[in-house]
Design a protein around this motif. Structure first.
Motif, PDB file in Angstrom:
ATOM      1  N   GLY A  80       1.211  -1.154   0.423  1.00 34.84           N
ATOM      2  CA  GLY A  80       0.435  -0.111   0.261  1.00 34.84           C
ATOM      3  C   GLY A  80       0.996   1.057   0.020  1.00 34.84           C
ATOM      4  N   GLY A  81       1.951   1.040  -0.298  1.00 33.34           N
ATOM      5  CA  GLY A  81       3.097   2.213  -0.089  1.00 33.34           C
ATOM      6  C   GLY A  81       3.750   2.321   0.740  1.00 33.34           C
ATOM      7  N   LYS A  82       3.384   1.651   1.577  1.00 37.54           N
ATOM      8  CA  LYS A  82       4.487   2.108   2.760  1.00 37.54           C
ATOM      9  C   LYS A  82       5.223   0.494   2.731  1.00 37.54           C
ATOM     10  N   LEU A  83       6.142   1.461   3.353  1.00 34.53           N
ATOM     11  CA  LEU A  83       7.969   0.811   3.472  1.00 34.53           C
ATOM     12  C   LEU A  83       7.170  -0.265   5.041  1.00 34.53           C
ATOM     13  N   ILE A  84       7.226  -1.674   4.483  1.00 37.62           N
ATOM     14  CA  ILE A  84       6.666  -2.746   5.822  1.00 37.62           C
ATOM     15  C   ILE A  84       8.619  -3.365   5.948  1.00 37.62           C
ATOM     16  N   GLY A  85       9.221  -3.564   5.417  1.00 42.41           N
ATOM     17  CA  GLY A  85      10.678  -4.092   5.532  1.00 42.41           C
ATOM     18  C   GLY A  85      11.580  -4.355   4.263  1.00 42.41           C
ATOM     19  N   VAL A  86      12.531  -4.402   4.684  1.00 41.44           N
ATOM     20  CA  VAL A  86      13.605  -4.458   3.740  1.00 41.44           C
ATOM     21  C   VAL A  86      14.743  -5.379   3.649  1.00 41.44           C
ATOM     22  N   ALA A  87      15.385  -6.238   2.302  1.00 40.51           N
ATOM     23  CA  ALA A  87      16.073  -7.255   2.288  1.00 40.51           C
ATOM     24  C   ALA A  87      17.794  -6.679   2.070  1.00 40.51           C
ATOM     25  N   LEU A  88      18.560  -6.982   2.415  1.00 36.36           N
ATOM     26  CA  LEU A  88      19.774  -7.184   2.404  1.00 36.36           C
ATOM     27  C   LEU A  88      20.554  -8.281   2.007  1.00 36.36           C
ATOM     28  N   GLU A  89      21.687  -8.369   1.489  1.00 38.52           N
ATOM     29  CA  GLU A  89      22.818 -10.214   1.185  1.00 38.52           C
ATOM     30  C   GLU A  89      24.078  -9.703   1.875  1.00 38.52           C
ATOM     31  N   SER A  90      23.899 -11.106   2.287  1.00 35.05           N
ATOM     32  CA  SER A  90      24.909 -11.301   3.125  1.00 35.05           C
ATOM     33  C   SER A  90      25.806 -12.529   3.142  1.00 35.05           C
ATOM     34  N   GLY A  92      28.450 -16.010   4.525  1.00 31.55           N
ATOM     35  CA  GLY A  92      28.873 -16.372   5.457  1.00 31.55           C
ATOM     36  C   GLY A  92      30.044 -17.622   4.984  1.00 31.55           C
ATOM     37  N   LYS A  93      30.534 -17.538   5.852  1.00 26.37           N
ATOM     38  CA  LYS A  93      31.619 -19.161   5.468  1.00 26.37           C
ATOM     39  C   LYS A  93      30.775 -20.093   5.658  1.00 26.37           C
ATOM     40  N   GLY A  94      30.555 -21.202   4.106  1.00 21.77           N
ATOM     41  CA  GLY A  94      30.435 -22.451   4.491  1.00 21.77           C
ATOM     42  C   GLY A  94      31.419 -23.451   3.948  1.00 21.77           C
ATOM     43  N   TYR A  95      31.216 -24.473   4.590  1.00 24.70           N
ATOM     44  CA  TYR A  95      32.013 -25.972   3.569  1.00 24.70           C
ATOM     45  C   TYR A  95      32.665 -25.401   2.197  1.00 24.70           C
ATOM     46  N   GLY A  96      31.700 -25.584   1.103  1.00 25.82           N
ATOM     47  CA  GLY A  96      32.347 -25.563  -0.534  1.00 25.82           C
ATOM     48  C   GLY A  96      32.482 -23.683   0.002  1.00 25.82           C
ATOM     49  N   GLY A  97      32.524 -23.112   0.091  1.00 29.51           N
ATOM     50  CA  GLY A  97      32.544 -21.565   0.294  1.00 29.51           C
ATOM     51  C   GLY A  97      31.738 -20.687   0.467  1.00 29.51           C
ATOM     52  N   ASP A  98      31.587 -19.856   0.193  1.00 31.87           N
ATOM     53  CA  ASP A  98      30.460 -18.457   0.841  1.00 31.87           C
ATOM     54  C   ASP A  98      29.503 -19.077   0.532  1.00 31.87           C
ATOM     55  N   ILE A  99      27.705 -19.063   1.679  1.00 37.04           N
ATOM     56  CA  ILE A  99      27.109 -19.145   1.729  1.00 37.04           C
ATOM     57  C   ILE A  99      26.966 -17.662   1.418  1.00 37.04           C
ATOM     58  N   GLY A 100      25.678 -17.122   0.500  1.00 34.73           N
ATOM     59  CA  GLY A 100      24.797 -16.087  -0.016  1.00 34.73           C
ATOM     60  C   GLY A 100      24.006 -15.653   0.872  1.00 34.73           C
ATOM     61  N   VAL A 101      23.250 -15.375   1.720  1.00 34.59           N
ATOM     62  CA  VAL A 101      21.904 -15.247   2.378  1.00 34.59           C
ATOM     63  C   VAL A 101      20.892 -13.852   1.571  1.00 34.59           C
ATOM     64  N   MET A 102      19.555 -13.846   1.703  1.00 36.52           N
ATOM     65  CA  MET A 102      19.214 -12.361   1.550  1.00 36.52           C
ATOM     66  C   MET A 102      18.239 -12.687   2.842  1.00 36.52           C
ATOM     67  N   VAL A 103      18.229 -11.125   3.651  1.00 38.07           N
ATOM     68  CA  VAL A 103      18.043 -11.003   4.589  1.00 38.07           C
ATOM     69  C   VAL A 103      16.783 -10.271   4.441  1.00 38.07           C
ATOM     70  N   GLY A 104      15.766 -10.381   5.164  1.00 37.59           N
ATOM     71  CA  GLY A 104      14.737  -9.525   5.238  1.00 37.59           C
ATOM     72  C   GLY A 104      13.804  -8.980   6.774  1.00 37.59           C
ATOM     73  N   PHE A 105      14.326  -7.964   6.747  1.00 35.16           N
ATOM     74  CA  PHE A 105      13.741  -6.999   8.307  1.00 35.16           C
ATOM     75  C   PHE A 105      12.404  -6.827   8.195  1.00 35.16           C
ATOM     76  N   ASP A 106      12.287  -6.588   8.596  1.00 31.19           N
ATOM     77  CA  ASP A 106      10.738  -5.709   9.084  1.00 31.19           C
ATOM     78  C   ASP A 106      10.928  -4.582   9.897  1.00 31.19           C
ATOM     79  N   VAL A 107      11.104  -3.857   9.147  1.00 33.90           N
ATOM     80  CA  VAL A 107      11.862  -2.203  10.097  1.00 33.90           C
ATOM     81  C   VAL A 107      10.775  -1.563  11.336  1.00 33.90           C
ATOM     82  N   GLY A 108       9.404  -2.187  11.645  1.00 35.03           N
ATOM     83  CA  GLY A 108       8.413  -2.004  12.661  1.00 35.03           C
ATOM     84  C   GLY A 108       8.742  -2.792  13.994  1.00 35.03           C
ATOM     85  N   LYS A 109       9.064  -3.404  13.833  1.00 35.93           N
ATOM     86  CA  LYS A 109       9.904  -4.242  14.588  1.00 35.93           C
ATOM     87  C   LYS A 109      10.790  -4.565  14.645  1.00 35.93           C
ATOM     88  N   ASP A 110      11.786  -4.735  13.950  1.00 37.23           N
ATOM     89  CA  ASP A 110      12.981  -4.892  14.230  1.00 37.23           C
ATOM     90  C   ASP A 110      13.313  -6.368  14.255  1.00 37.23           C
TER      91      ASP A 110
END
Length: 192
Positions: A80-90, A92-110
């Motif tokens: 509805g045009g209102k910001l609910i959350g954001v996502a960003l990619e980070s 971490g070191k896995g067994y076979g190399g880096d693991i890319g994770v897209m993480v979503g955050f609720d900006v109102g509730k943290d």
């Protein structure tokens, strides 16, 4: 001696022309590679995190710089045009190399809105279980302070036999949470 000088000049010209050709190729293919990455790697992970978005998070993405100087791309989630959350990619070191994770955050509730795996080279059938709902579902609605494996005082259960993959995924989520916390004020100003 003259022959050696001539060969050096010819080899230098060939190397210079090759370098110019490679830099031109990189410059012309960079936007295409970025579009492919957004469409086929980050896009599906964002779709898992933001299933009910009214907007196009990929088209509305913005780049921010953390206080440590790291550049982070942030994808907004609106209803509805209102910001609910954001996502960003980070990552971490896995067994076979880096693991890319897209993480979503609720900006109102943290809290976390969820995670989606973007890239990994983990052991099939074992480490790849970090991408299954059984593991990734543990992050849904989780407060930022509870993002740790249960063996380290958190509430995330590791995958039996894949603790390196589990640890790498949790580390990526923790790193994303750190960036989100540092950028939250700028994020809210950008998408008010």
């Amino acid at each position: 001696m003259r022959e050696i000088a001539g060969m050096i000049i010819v080899l230098s010209l060939i190397c210079g022309a090759s370098g110019l050709a490679l830099s031109y190729l990189k410059a012309t293919t960079a936007p295409i590679i970025e579009r492919q990455l957004l469409t086929f790697v980050q896009g599906p992970a964002i779709g898992k995190v933001f299933a009910a978005a009214d907007n196009d998070p990929i088209a509305e993405r913005k780049t921010f710089t953390t206080p440590e100087g790291e550049t982070v791309t942030v994808f907004p989630y609106k209803q509805g045009g209102k910001l609910i959350g954001v996502a960003l990619e980070s990552f971490g070191k896995g067994y076979g190399g880096d693991i890319g994770v897209m993480v979503g955050f609720d900006v109102g509730k943290d809290t976390l809105l969820g995670i989606g795996i973007t890239t990994m080279k983990e052991t099939p059938g074992l480490g790849t279980q970090v991408a299954t709902p059984k593991f990734s579902g543990q992050f849904l609605s989780r407060p930022l302070g509870e993002i740790a494996l249960s063996s380290k005082g958190g509430r995330i259960d590791a995958i039996s036999g894949a603790t390196v993959s589990s640890t790498g995924t949790v580390a990526a989520v923790q790193e994303a949470a750190k960036s989100y916390t540092a950028l939250k004020g700028d994020i809210q100003k950008t998408w008010q």
